[in-house]
Scaffold this motif. Structure first.
Motif, PDB file in Angstrom:
ATOM      1  N   THR A 272      -4.966  -5.239   5.784  1.00 19.03           N
ATOM      2  CA  THR A 272      -4.334  -6.217   4.898  1.00 19.03           C
ATOM      3  C   THR A 272      -3.496  -7.211   5.697  1.00 19.03           C
ATOM      4  O   THR A 272      -3.481  -8.408   5.400  1.00 19.03           O
TER       5      THR A 272
ATOM      6  N   GLU B 186      -4.225   2.498   7.829  1.00 12.93           N
ATOM      7  CA  GLU B 186      -5.322   1.649   8.303  1.00 12.93           C
ATOM      8  C   GLU B 186      -5.554   0.490   7.332  1.00 12.93           C
ATOM      9  O   GLU B 186      -5.818  -0.636   7.752  1.00 12.93           O
ATOM     10  N   ASP B 187      -5.420   0.792   6.026  1.00 11.33           N
ATOM     11  CA  ASP B 187      -5.522  -0.279   5.019  1.00 11.33           C
ATOM     12  C   ASP B 187      -4.402  -1.306   5.216  1.00 11.33           C
ATOM     13  O   ASP B 187      -4.601  -2.512   5.033  1.00 11.33           O
ATOM     14  N   CYS B 188      -3.212  -0.803   5.579  1.00  4.16           N
ATOM     15  CA  CYS B 188      -2.096  -1.721   5.854  1.00  4.16           C
ATOM     16  C   CYS B 188      -2.441  -2.656   7.017  1.00  4.16           C
ATOM     17  O   CYS B 188      -2.166  -3.862   6.965  1.00  4.16           O
TER      18      CYS B 188
ATOM     19  N   HIS C 258       0.819  -1.215   0.000  1.00  7.95           N
ATOM     20  CA  HIS C 258       0.000   0.000   0.000  1.00  7.95           C
ATOM     21  C   HIS C 258       0.857   1.271   0.000  1.00  7.95           C
ATOM     22  O   HIS C 258       0.356   2.358  -0.295  1.00  7.95           O
TER      23      HIS C 258
ATOM     24  N   SER D 252      -6.488  -1.273  12.722  1.00  6.13           N
ATOM     25  CA  SER D 252      -7.326  -1.848  11.674  1.00  6.13           C
ATOM     26  C   SER D 252      -8.747  -1.301  11.823  1.00  6.13           C
ATOM     27  O   SER D 252      -9.318  -1.335  12.918  1.00  6.13           O
TER      28      SER D 252
END
Length: 613
Positions: A518, A513-515, A470, A592
């Motif tokens: 994931t 947050e996407d990290c 990302h 998350s």
């Protein structure tokens, strides 16, 4: 002079049962070698014609020498093909002559999914027998436990069906749903504050709420408290911290919170629940105090010990348990897994660091593969079947292990595992008669664990690589990382420390947050179940640290004796000064934003449109 009271018939029966259990332990540990030979012969004789043994050329032999010469030492991957055949509906005798009754889902994983351990109906009886030994042993150290109740927080977990129609579920869920537990005969040692209906409720909130309510209602009858794992018991106490006002309202008014909608649970609780304003006021006063130190002995004043597993990764919770229990003994009563139930702790009041288990020779046939640990690092044998001839020769039997040495446990079971590497590292701590006693050292290769989850470094590294993708659109890259478990929150959660190099372009918080998400999506199904269904794991956190932080970490390690030429950043840290160093250099943190995806059963079952239950 008044005549001494006569012992009741019930007390005589209890004493007789205790004596029989203790005599059984004494007999089988005295004859450990003969018992082990008999167990192996029984297993091989009854399974002589199964495909797996035929394939390896055992040809009906039941002697130990031939068995060791021709049968390989295996891991789950070596058995996966046969297990998949059974899961897909093959009912021929592949591993065991008796029908596989269900699969027990191990907390260990393979390919990101829970391992499936085959079992047979009679194994329930064997597990039940081991449970029956626990209280007779405990009664030697804490007499009178038959005069009160145990407050245990026990839960079932979700289950699935394989394509072939077999149930796949955790071993404790299997036991709690069996007649051995649900229809257990009256025994003063197995009287719990929680009605069966509250334990068997599939909704974790309703189950926890109703079990806590029942435990509070019977507070003066409670002589022992516990859960399976230390993490589960602490979660129950933190649940009380958040819900005591609601619970007190129900106790005062004789009502049940409307969020408990399961009618069987409500009916079971109502048999116990009566309005009790005095008890409600008492609980309100204790829970309303600023400090919760000793809350267990304050609310349940007759409690003699806390019965939880505090060995292995659960040792991280000892300090918290001591705080809540006012230093009550922490008791680990037994050692078991999905593959097999192993043994009991014959000195249950020992310190957590000194807990050792006596393997009961009738449970399975046991072998031990020596391992070496240098500077705290375990040197393990190959994960493949192809152990060298020397390594095969090194395997020793139960009575031949050496005091102080460490071994990986290898089992042969009635349910179709032959020379199977369990993955537990044990150290020989002593002997009960001729049977060895073991300290549980660790699960091999586990880096992070909060509850029943087990994440190794390889899996963690793969997840981090996926998440770091990302950063690419922002001309940024991950320089270095490490991780730890944070159990100061409830539930505990994984923390990743990231040092990131990037251009002047700022990276928006939603990207991190996407990290986080994931990372969670990339971890195994046991972790994701803990996040989604069991609520036993909190949202993963990424903490960004200042540039140069990992250089400081290396400096610290070298200053404390590490070789600068051989140093590499640890992927998991547990040492408090190192965590303090990392936290002192945190510039921002992200969690998350939602739970990862998880469904019961293995992914391949779902993609083939098999029904889940």
């Amino acid at each position: 002079m008044p005549e001494a009271p006569k012992e009741s018939h019930a007390n005589c029966l209890v004493d007789e049962k205790n004596e029989q259990a203790l005599q059984f332990i004494d007999d089988v540990t005295n004859k450990a070698e003969e018992v082990q030979k008999r167990i192996l012969k029984e297993i091989l004789a009854r399974n002589a014609n199964v495909e797996y043994l035929q394939k390896h050329g055992l040809n009906g032999h039941t002697d130990r020498e031939t068995f060791k010469m021709v049968m390989p030492v295996v891991t789950y991957e070596d058995l996966r093909g046969d297990i998949d055949r059974i899961a897909n509906g093959d009912t021929s005798p592949l591993l065991c002559s008796q029908p596989i009754s269900e699969f027990l889902t191990s907390s260990g994983t393979s390919g990101g999914e829970r391992k499936l351990m085959p079992t047979i109906e009679e194994e329930l009886g064997r597990r039940s027998q081991l449970y029956s030994l626990l209280m007779p042993v405990m009664n030697q150290f804490v007499p009178g436990l038959d005069k009160g109740k145990g407050m245990y927080f026990l839960f079932i977990k979700s289950e699935a069906k394989t394509p072939g129609g077999l149930v796949a579920r955790p071993v404790l869920t299997s036991y709690y749903k069996s007649s051995y537990f649900k229809n257990r005969p009256h025994d003063p040692y197995t009287i719990y504050t929680s009605p069966n209906e509250t334990i068997l409720c599939p909704d974790s909130y309703q189950s926890m709420y109703s079990q806590m309510l029942c435990g509070l209602l019977q507070n003066n009858e409670v002589l022992r408290v516990g859960a399976v794992f230390a993490s589960g018991f602490i979660r129950a106490i933190r649940f009380l911290e958040e819900n005591w006002k609601l619970l007190c309202n129900d106790i005062r008014n004789g009502t049940i919170c409307p969020e408990v909608t399961d009618q069987t649970v409500r009916d079971a609780v109502m048999k116990i629940l009566k309005p009790n304003s005095k008890l409600a006021t008492f609980i309100e006063i204790e829970c309303g105090k600023q400090s919760w130190k000793g809350i267990i002995t304050r609310l349940w004043p007759n409690t003699k010990y806390v019965d939880v597993i505090v060995t292995g990764t659960m040792s991280q919770y000892i300090q918290t348990l001591d705080y809540y229990s006012n230093g009550l003994p922490l008791v680990c009563t037994m050692y078991a897994s999905s593959e097999c139930y192993f043994g009991v702790n014959l000195n249950p009041l020992s310190k957590p660091s000194e807990v050792c288990y006596t393997l009961i020779p009738t449970m399975a046939y046991f072998e031990f593969l020596p391992v070496n640990r240098e500077n705290g690092v375990t040197t393990l044998h190959s994960e493949s079947t192809n152990l060298s001839a020397k390594e095969h020769h090194e395997l020793v039997d139960l009575v031949d292990v050496e005091l102080g040495r460490e071994y990986e446990l290898v089992v042969t079971t009635y349910a179709g595992l032959y020379r199977y590497r369990v993955g537990d590292i044990l150290r020989v701590a002593g002997f009960k008669n001729k049977a060895p006693q073991f300290n549980f050292i660790c699960r091999k290769n586990v880096a992070l664990s909060i509850d029943s989850d087990k994440t190794d470094e390889v899996e963690l590294h793969s997840a981090v690589k996926n998440a770091a993708n990302h950063l690419s659109p922002f001309d940024a890259c991950l320089i270095e990382y490490t991780s730890c478990v944070d159990t100061s929150t409830t539930p505990g959660h994984y923390v990743l420390y990231w040092e990131v190099a990037h251009s002047n372009t700022s990276i928006p918080p939603p990207i991190y947050e996407d990290c986080c998400l994931t990372l969670e999506e990339s971890l195994n199904s046991v972790y994701r179940q803990g996040r989604v269904s069991d609520k036993s794991i909190g949202p993963l956190e990424i903490k960004l640290v200042e540039n140069g932080t990992f250089d400081k970490l290396m400096d610290y390690a070298v200053t404390n004796g590490a070789s600068i030429n051989q140093y590499k950043a640890p992927r998991c840290v547990k040492f408090a000064p190192i965590i303090e160093l990392l936290n002192s250099r945190v510039v921002s943190s992200y969690f998350s934003p939602k739970c990862p995806k998880w469904i019961p059963g293995h992914k391949q079952w779902c993609t083939n449109d098999f029904n889940q239950k």
